[in-house]
Design a protein around this motif. Structure first.
Motif, PDB file in Angstrom:
ATOM      1  N   MET A  61     -12.504   6.692   1.092  1.00  0.00           N
ATOM      2  CA  MET A  61     -11.778   5.573   1.695  1.00  0.00           C
ATOM      3  C   MET A  61     -11.791   5.662   3.215  1.00  0.00           C
ATOM      4  N   ILE A  85     -15.244   4.481   4.467  1.00  0.00           N
ATOM      5  CA  ILE A  85     -15.374   3.018   4.447  1.00  0.00           C
ATOM      6  C   ILE A  85     -14.598   2.403   5.610  1.00  0.00           C
ATOM      7  N   SER A  86     -13.395   2.901   5.844  1.00  0.00           N
ATOM      8  CA  SER A  86     -12.585   2.386   6.947  1.00  0.00           C
ATOM      9  C   SER A  86     -13.243   2.657   8.295  1.00  0.00           C
ATOM     10  N   GLN A 139       0.819  -1.209   0.000  1.00  0.00           N
ATOM     11  CA  GLN A 139       0.000   0.000   0.000  1.00  0.00           C
ATOM     12  C   GLN A 139       0.854   1.261   0.000  1.00  0.00           C
TER      13      GLN A 139
END
Length: 265
Positions: free
Chosen positions: A78, A81-82, A48
């Motif tokens: 993002m 969502i996390s 990542q």
């Protein structure tokens, strides 16, 4: 005079993996069962970060504010969502609530920091905007996930008490106020705790990175103080927004607690 930094080669990067191998070995010797998780987490982290490094090299060349805002929005999505994935309870508008809260908290604070405090010109310079937004979002998503987790779990465990207060004539705010306050306190604890020991116990990553890159320690410290204040503000705005929106979603205008909460998985 600014000193040049020492570049790290891929060979040196590989050598640093010995630290993780030591952890995996200790887990195996002590039968902790953490070896697989450590290995997967390490591999994911490396992949990542290397991907982010190449992406940032491209992002830093952008001079189109629309494209840079699109990158910032993608980072926010993002983070949403996390944040939601870290909570065990769900309700219909949980993703939208998180998006609104993180967007407002991070964009307002980042915008003011870049334009009003650091006075970057142009304000959308990705070298400043994207890293600052990333640091503020990272802290804010931790705060929102902790706040939501505590708020929803407390609603389940204190449901009978809350409904009794509503039955006796309390408003939805009066019945849920204690739960909201406790959830906000939990969401802000990591930020407050890190501020308490910063400089005495821990040296922040950004400041350390600047010093290693050759910046003056006094300059790095001033930048770090600005960042910490910005992170604290972004976290406070985001956590307050997410818990209030969750409150409105889980209590109707008739001062009743709804059955919208469900458990994930």
């Amino acid at each position: 005079m600014t000193k040049s930094y020492i570049a790290i080669s891929y060979g040196q990067l590989g050598l640093s993996a010995l630290f993780i191998l030591i952890n995996i070995a200790l887990s195996w010797i002590l039968n902790l069962g953490l070896g697989k998780n450590l290995l997967i987490a390490s591999l994911r982290m490396v992949v990542q970060l290397l991907m982010v490094g190449y992406i940032l090299q491209w992002v830093f060349t952008l001079r189109n504010p629309v494209l840079i805002i699109c990158v910032a929005l993608a980072m926010t999505i993002m983070a949403v969502i996390s944040s939601v994935n870290r909570t065990r309870r769900r309700f219909n508008s949980i993703y939208w609530n998180n998006f609104i809260s993180l967007l407002c908290g991070s964009f307002l604070v980042t915008g003011f920091t870049v334009s009003g405090i650091i006075q970057v010109k142009p304000w959308y310079d990705p070298q400043y905007l994207i890293p600052l937004l990333g640091m503020i979002l990272g802290n804010a998503l931790t705060g929102t996930s902790l706040t939501l987790e505590r708020f929803t779990e407390d609603l389940i465990s204190r449901r009978e008490q809350i409904e009794a207060l509503l039955t006796l004539g309390a408003t939805r705010w009066e019945a849920a106020h204690q739960t909201i306050r406790e959830a906000l306190r939990v969401g802000m604890i990591p930020t407050i705790n890190s501020m308490m020991v910063m400089g005495l116990v821990s040296l922040p990553g950004m400041m350390t990175g600047q010093i290693l890159a050759g910046a003056s320690p006094s300059d790095a410290i001033r930048y770090q103080i600005v960042i910490i204040f910005a992170q604290a503000s972004g976290t406070a705005i985001s956590t307050m927004g997410v818990v209030l929106l969750a409150f409105l979603a889980l209590f109707n205008q008739k001062h009743q607690m709804t059955d919208a909460l469900s458990k994930q998985g």
